[in-house]
Design an enzyme around this catalytic site. Structure first.
Site, PDB file in Angstrom:
ATOM      1  N   HIS A 263      81.171   3.311  29.873  1.00  0.00           N
ATOM      2  CA  HIS A 263      80.595   2.942  31.176  1.00  0.00           C
ATOM      3  C   HIS A 263      80.019   4.195  31.833  1.00  0.00           C
ATOM      4  CE1 HIS A 263      80.196   1.658  35.313  1.00  0.00           C
ATOM      5  NE2 HIS A 263      80.157   0.423  34.837  1.00  0.00           N
TER       6      HIS A 263
ATOM      7  N   GLU B 292      72.899  -1.413  30.227  1.00  0.00           N
ATOM      8  CA  GLU B 292      73.245  -1.307  31.639  1.00  0.00           C
ATOM      9  C   GLU B 292      72.565  -0.069  32.224  1.00  0.00           C
ATOM     10  OE1 GLU B 292      77.084  -2.928  33.143  1.00  0.00           O
ATOM     11  OE2 GLU B 292      77.515  -0.843  33.529  1.00  0.00           O
TER      12      GLU B 292
HETATM   13  C1  PEP Z   1      79.010  -2.230  36.278  1.00  0.00           C
HETATM   14  O1  PEP Z   1      79.233  -1.207  36.907  1.00  0.00           O
HETATM   15  O2  PEP Z   1      79.450  -2.386  35.130  1.00  0.00           O
HETATM   16  C2  PEP Z   1      78.173  -3.258  36.909  1.00  0.00           C
HETATM   17  C3  PEP Z   1      77.499  -4.095  36.162  1.00  0.00           C
HETATM   18  O3  PEP Z   1      78.176  -3.265  38.274  1.00  0.00           O
HETATM   19  P1  PEP Z   1      77.324  -4.204  39.276  1.00  0.00           P
HETATM   20  O4  PEP Z   1      77.370  -5.609  38.742  1.00  0.00           O
HETATM   21  O5  PEP Z   1      78.039  -4.074  40.574  1.00  0.00           O
HETATM   22  O6  PEP Z   1      75.948  -3.663  39.278  1.00  0.00           O
END
Ligand code: PEP
Length: 247
Positions: free
Chosen positions: A92, A161
């Site tokens: 992450h 992400e």
């Molecule tokens: C995360 O930090 O893994 C994430 C997806 O956060 P958010 O949905 O708040 O953007």
């Protein structure tokens, strides 16, 4: 294929009582929509008690790569498996950029999860909108997945992400579904070229909520979502599970 919804609570909530209340509601949602593969990743300290409520949907937010020994402050995957944890987030951006975890460390953690037969959820993505996405993804994936067989790589759930899209980042804004799909295809292409593997759907994370979840997840190449902020709002999270169950 069933979509996956991964709730990442991060360092929330503050008490066991709140954690139990949130978890119970979210588990009720997960059980009401069994065609959604729901995984909830609470902080370590709550896992033992939450497993008494349900131990079929538990994930962890991190692990250490060794099984036991002189690693002060760390937690092994074997310890977590005792409570039914079957998934673990690895790489992450909070770990990469706040704690300073390298791709080499991430690679060791992925191998540890696979050895323990726990599914790693590998998070990759560029840090700022200006970054060269293709270059970042290639660098991360080649080191994070180094030394794994094709069969092992197919057990890793990869999530795209982009850090700038995470709701707690400055000026955060969800990516667009079109650009997400482009990134997902880049990831599949990198894996095909580097590892000669036809990799399946990729997850997306970054400001997913009840209003945009369908747009992100409706394409077959997007296998699900990683949900941070909205996973702390139980009504919204349950609504997301309902919406996803109908895709
Ligand atoms: C995360 O930090 O893994 C994430 C997806 O956060 P958010 O949905 O708040 O953007």
């Amino acid at each position: 294929m069933d979509k996956k919804i991964i709730a990442n609570w991060k360092m929330n909530p503050q008490t066991l009582e709140e954690a139990k209340e949130l978890f119970s509601a979210e588990i009720a949602g997960a059980l009401a929509h069994p065609n959604v593969n729901t995984v909830i990743c609470p902080p370590f300290v709550f896992i033992e008690e939450l497993a008494k409520i349900d131990n079929k949907h538990l994930g962890a937010q991190d692990i250490f790569w060794e099984e036991r020994g002189a690693f002060t402050g760390e937690i092994s995957i074997e310890m977590l498996k005792n409570f039914g944890v079957a998934h673990v987030l690895i790489g992450h951006s909070d770990r990469r950029y706040v704690v300073g975890e390298s791709d080499e460390v991430i690679n060791k953690k992925i191998k540890a999860a696979i050895r323990a037969d726990v599914a790693p959820i590998l998070l990759v993505g560029e840090r700022s909108r200006e970054d060269d996405k293709g270059k970042v993804l290639e660098q991360q994936l080649s080191v994070d997945l180094a030394g794994l067989s094709k069969e092992e790589i197919s057990k890793v759930l990869i999530a795209y992400e982009p850090v700038w899209a995470i709701s707690t980042s400055d000026n955060a804004e969800a990516d667009t579904p079109k650009k997400t799909l482009e990134a997902v295809r880049m990831i599949k292409k990198i894996i095909s070229e580097k590892f000669q593997l036809d990799y399946g759907p990729v997850l997306y994370g970054g400001s997913v909520n009840e209003n945009n979840v369908v747009d992100f997840l409706k394409h077959e190449d997007v296998g699900g979502g990683v949900i941070g902020g909205a996973s702390l709002r139980k009504e919204e999270f349950m609504h997301i599970l309902k919406i996803v169950s109908e895709i």
